[in-house]
Design an enzyme around this catalytic site. Structure first.
Site, PDB file in Angstrom:
ATOM      1  N   ASP A 152      66.928   2.828  44.694  1.00  0.00           N
ATOM      2  CA  ASP A 152      66.551   3.170  43.323  1.00  0.00           C
ATOM      3  C   ASP A 152      66.369   4.662  43.118  1.00  0.00           C
ATOM      4  O   ASP A 152      66.416   5.447  44.070  1.00  0.00           O
ATOM      5  CB  ASP A 152      65.264   2.434  42.933  1.00  0.00           C
ATOM      6  CG  ASP A 152      64.242   2.411  44.077  1.00  0.00           C
ATOM      7  OD1 ASP A 152      64.239   3.342  44.902  1.00  0.00           O
ATOM      8  OD2 ASP A 152      63.445   1.463  44.141  1.00  0.00           O
ATOM      9  N   ASP A 221      52.560  -6.381  44.452  1.00  0.00           N
ATOM     10  CA  ASP A 221      52.888  -7.512  43.578  1.00  0.00           C
ATOM     11  C   ASP A 221      54.180  -8.208  43.988  1.00  0.00           C
ATOM     12  O   ASP A 221      54.711  -9.036  43.259  1.00  0.00           O
ATOM     13  CB  ASP A 221      52.981  -7.057  42.121  1.00  0.00           C
ATOM     14  CG  ASP A 221      54.074  -6.012  41.892  1.00  0.00           C
ATOM     15  OD1 ASP A 221      54.752  -5.621  42.872  1.00  0.00           O
ATOM     16  OD2 ASP A 221      54.242  -5.568  40.741  1.00  0.00           O
ATOM     17  N   HIS A 223      57.203  -6.932  44.482  1.00  0.00           N
ATOM     18  CA  HIS A 223      58.489  -6.454  43.967  1.00  0.00           C
ATOM     19  C   HIS A 223      59.251  -5.716  45.064  1.00  0.00           C
ATOM     20  O   HIS A 223      58.650  -5.095  45.943  1.00  0.00           O
ATOM     21  CB  HIS A 223      58.293  -5.550  42.744  1.00  0.00           C
ATOM     22  CG  HIS A 223      57.785  -4.175  43.067  1.00  0.00           C
ATOM     23  ND1 HIS A 223      56.460  -3.820  42.954  1.00  0.00           N
ATOM     24  CD2 HIS A 223      58.445  -3.054  43.479  1.00  0.00           C
ATOM     25  CE1 HIS A 223      56.313  -2.549  43.289  1.00  0.00           C
ATOM     26  NE2 HIS A 223      57.504  -2.060  43.622  1.00  0.00           N
ATOM     27  N   GLU A 228      60.540  -5.774  39.427  1.00  0.00           N
ATOM     28  CA  GLU A 228      59.149  -6.142  39.257  1.00  0.00           C
ATOM     29  C   GLU A 228      59.017  -7.622  38.885  1.00  0.00           C
ATOM     30  O   GLU A 228      60.023  -8.293  38.635  1.00  0.00           O
ATOM     31  CB  GLU A 228      58.530  -5.251  38.177  1.00  0.00           C
ATOM     32  CG  GLU A 228      58.520  -3.780  38.579  1.00  0.00           C
ATOM     33  CD  GLU A 228      58.211  -2.839  37.420  1.00  0.00           C
ATOM     34  OE1 GLU A 228      57.415  -1.914  37.623  1.00  0.00           O
ATOM     35  OE2 GLU A 228      58.779  -3.034  36.326  1.00  0.00           O
TER      36      GLU A 228
END
Length: 339
Positions: A152, A221, A223, A228
């Site tokens: 990313d 979380d 991701h 996400e």
């Protein structure tokens, strides 16, 4: 009730006897597994439970067939997903680096045969990168015939900004090894046409022959990359608006000033990573413990995108002891005993 897409008893009623029966059992399991894991929410635990029901082999005179089937399933489940537990972050980083090093060396890359490596950013892989640099400087590893694709990059952040992922990769890894800069691919968050940039990235991966080993990290979380909670599990490289939780978490890298934190990013999709021939996910620290639990002990869930890798034919989760705090004792014991 037997869950949909599981092996049905009648499928085994026509198994041939003789020396080829093992092959037929294996073929039935593989075909059923392919159907079963296409359904979101199914896990290995559920598959094991429903495929080993006694009625599957109730018509077989040779009861050893059932035992052999269980052993085949166990062997294949171990091959499909591994959890490697190390004592601390340093040992986990070293194990991951050695694994990457060995995979590259065993591949025997050359001018006409490049090894293709997917790479993450963040704090977790730093220890692994330091070890890989050590292996290179000691003469044990070369990246001359390695192509890399990063997960990313922020949108709108200058490439030379200290918090851009271009800067991260070059400062922490690329400038310390012998990789050809043309072979280190990172998404351009300042491209004029961001969608075209994403499409081109997918095309470059395909032209490189796909990713041999995709290394990733996760957030608390669950991701992976910037996929996400709520992201599609078949997503491809795309432009992504970041959740407020992510923006708040990233503020510490921008002097705590939310106005400086990028709100969008380009990211590979879950489907992009799933296409890799092998996936290794690094999970360290107690703050990642619940995410690891969700990743391997519950079913596939798009709210915990890392759980998708239960479905990958070759996934290795590498973690430290702290990351196992939410796992069941029997889960930890099982994977520590599996070599």
């Amino acid at each position: 009730m037997m869950p949909e897409n599981c092996i049905k008893p009648q499928q085994c009623s026509s198994l041939r006897t003789g020396k080829n029966w093992k092959r037929h059992v294996l073929e039935i399991w593989i075909n059923a597994a392919k159907r079963f894991f296409r359904t979101e929410g199914n896990s290995f635990r559920n598959f094991w439970r429903c495929t080993l029901r006694p009625e599957v082999f109730k018509n077989q005179q040779n009861r050893s067939c059932t035992l052999m089937f269980q052993l085949l399933v166990l062997k294949l489940c171990i091959t499909i997903m591994r959890l490697v537990i190390l004592e601390n972050y340093e040992l986990a980083s070293e194990w991951a680096a050695k694994y990457i090093c060995n995979r590259i060396i065993q591949f025997k890359p050359g001018q006409d045969r490049y090894f293709t490596l997917g790479l993450p950013t963040g704090s977790t892989p730093l220890g692994c990168y330091k070890k890989l640099i050590e292996y290179h400087k000691s003469g044990d590893l070369s990246f001359k015939y390695v192509k890399t694709f990063n997960m990313d990059e922020y949108v709108g952040l200058p490439r030379n900004h200290p918090e851009s992922y271009h800067s991260y990769m070059w400062n922490n890894f690329f400038k310390h090894i012998d990789i050809d800069p043309n072979n280190a691919h990172i998404l351009d968050g300042n491209a004029t046409d961001l969608q075209a940039e994403c499409d081109a990235f997918e095309k470059k991966i395909k032209e490189a022959g796909g990713i041999d080993l995709f290394v990733g990290g996760i957030g608390p979380d669950g991701h992976i990359a910037f996929n996400e909670p709520g992201s599609s599990l078949v997503s491809r490289t795309r432009l992504k608006t970041l959740a407020m939780d992510t923006i708040l978490a990233n503020a510490k890298y921008f002097d705590g000033d939310l106005s400086k934190v990028p709100t969008m990013a380009l990211t590979v999709g879950v489907g992009t990573v799933m296409d890799a021939r092998e996936v290794m996910i690094l999970i360290t620290g107690a703050h990642k413990a619940f995410a690891l639990y969700k990743a391997i002990e519950e079913g596939v869930n798009h709210m915990w995108t890392v759980s998708a890798f239960q479905q990958h034919p070759r996934t290795i989760f590498v973690c430290d002891e702290d990351a196992t705090l939410e796992l069941r004792v029997k889960t930890v014991k099982y994977f520590k005993e599996v070599k």
